[in-house]
Design a protein around this motif. Structure first.
Motif, PDB file in Angstrom:
ATOM      1  N   UNK A  35      77.421  81.724  -8.465  1.00 10.22           N
ATOM      2  CA  UNK A  35      76.987  83.100  -8.252  1.00 10.22           C
ATOM      3  C   UNK A  35      75.863  83.690  -9.049  1.00 10.22           C
ATOM      4  N   UNK A  36      75.835  83.104 -10.364  1.00 12.37           N
ATOM      5  CA  UNK A  36      74.796  83.402 -11.254  1.00 12.37           C
ATOM      6  C   UNK A  36      73.697  82.910 -10.926  1.00 12.37           C
ATOM      7  N   UNK A  37      73.443  81.518 -10.303  1.00 15.03           N
ATOM      8  CA  UNK A  37      72.229  81.012  -9.840  1.00 15.03           C
ATOM      9  C   UNK A  37      71.620  81.942  -8.634  1.00 15.03           C
ATOM     10  N   UNK A  38      72.625  82.448  -7.599  1.00 14.68           N
ATOM     11  CA  UNK A  38      72.310  83.150  -6.625  1.00 14.68           C
ATOM     12  C   UNK A  38      71.812  84.661  -6.967  1.00 14.68           C
ATOM     13  N   UNK A  39      72.497  85.000  -8.146  1.00 12.91           N
ATOM     14  CA  UNK A  39      71.914  86.315  -8.726  1.00 12.91           C
ATOM     15  C   UNK A  39      70.477  86.200  -9.496  1.00 12.91           C
ATOM     16  N   UNK A  40      70.460  85.071  -9.899  1.00  9.12           N
ATOM     17  CA  UNK A  40      69.050  84.750 -10.776  1.00  9.12           C
ATOM     18  C   UNK A  40      67.951  84.785  -9.598  1.00  9.12           C
ATOM     19  N   UNK A  41      68.209  83.948  -8.637  1.00 14.34           N
ATOM     20  CA  UNK A  41      67.280  83.672  -7.496  1.00 14.34           C
ATOM     21  C   UNK A  41      66.991  84.978  -6.852  1.00 14.34           C
ATOM     22  N   UNK A  42      67.865  85.970  -6.660  1.00 16.82           N
ATOM     23  CA  UNK A  42      67.474  87.041  -5.872  1.00 16.82           C
ATOM     24  C   UNK A  42      66.584  87.989  -6.794  1.00 16.82           C
ATOM     25  N   UNK A  43      66.975  87.977  -8.047  1.00 18.47           N
ATOM     26  CA  UNK A  43      66.321  88.853  -9.102  1.00 18.47           C
ATOM     27  C   UNK A  43      64.794  88.242  -9.084  1.00 18.47           C
ATOM     28  N   UNK A  44      64.621  86.943  -9.377  1.00 17.16           N
ATOM     29  CA  UNK A  44      63.208  86.284  -9.346  1.00 17.16           C
ATOM     30  C   UNK A  44      62.370  86.487  -7.936  1.00 17.16           C
ATOM     31  N   UNK A  45      62.966  86.350  -6.852  1.00 18.11           N
ATOM     32  CA  UNK A  45      62.373  86.565  -5.578  1.00 18.11           C
ATOM     33  C   UNK A  45      61.832  87.898  -5.420  1.00 18.11           C
ATOM     34  N   UNK A  46      62.837  88.826  -5.831  1.00 15.59           N
ATOM     35  CA  UNK A  46      62.509  90.294  -5.707  1.00 15.59           C
ATOM     36  C   UNK A  46      61.344  90.449  -6.466  1.00 15.59           C
ATOM     37  N   UNK A  47      61.150  90.098  -8.007  1.00 17.04           N
ATOM     38  CA  UNK A  47      60.122  90.414  -8.641  1.00 17.04           C
ATOM     39  C   UNK A  47      58.887  89.755  -8.132  1.00 17.04           C
TER      40      UNK A  47
END
Length: 142
Positions: A35-47
């Motif tokens: 879940x932390x990986x998924x959240x980090x991926x979403x954050x980075x992709x959005x940025x």
């Protein structure tokens, strides 16, 4: 409309509920890491896609809520994160998202692939350093 059982799952203490992943035999720490990986991926992709922060936050909430009902063993975290980011962009009314969904998904998957490759390389470097330390410590002592 989901009322009874599904709504209650989101508000119970950790000790009261086992997640679908836990019921599938996935350790709690492994699910948390996914879940932390998924959240980090979403954050980075959005940025990188220059989306507003609200899109990243909405995508992360959608992903966590998805995994409250589904197991990380059954669904790819990368694909779930991609879908959640796309849905969040639509919900937050980001321009051009609905006109070109395939292009957005392609960009997001490229970001995820790069991030995962960097993570794997860093993990491999960490393992090599640890092996070198162990080999140096196991050598002859004077």
């Amino acid at each position: 409309m989901i009322v009874g059982e599904a709504a209650d799952v989101f508000y119970l203490a950790d000790d009261d509920v086992s997640s679908p992943s836990e019921r599938d035999g996935v350790p709690r720490q492994a699910e948390r890491d996914a879940r932390m990986l998924g959240a980090a991926l979403i954050q980075e992709a959005a940025a990188l896609l220059e989306f507003p922060q609200a899109v990243a936050a909405t995508g992360q909430v959608l992903m966590h809520r998805f995994f409250c009902r589904r197991s990380v063993r059954d669904y790819s975290v990368q694909k779930a994160a991609t879908a959640c980011l796309w849905l969040a962009a639509k919900l937050e009314e980001v321009p051009d998202v609905s006109q070109h969904p395939a292009a957005l998904v392609h960009k997001v998957m490229l970001v995820f692939d790069r991030r995962c490759a960097r993570r794997e390389r860093a993990e491999e470097r960490r393992r090599r350093r640890e092996q070198q330390r162990q080999a140096a410590g196991a050598g002859p002592t004077a």
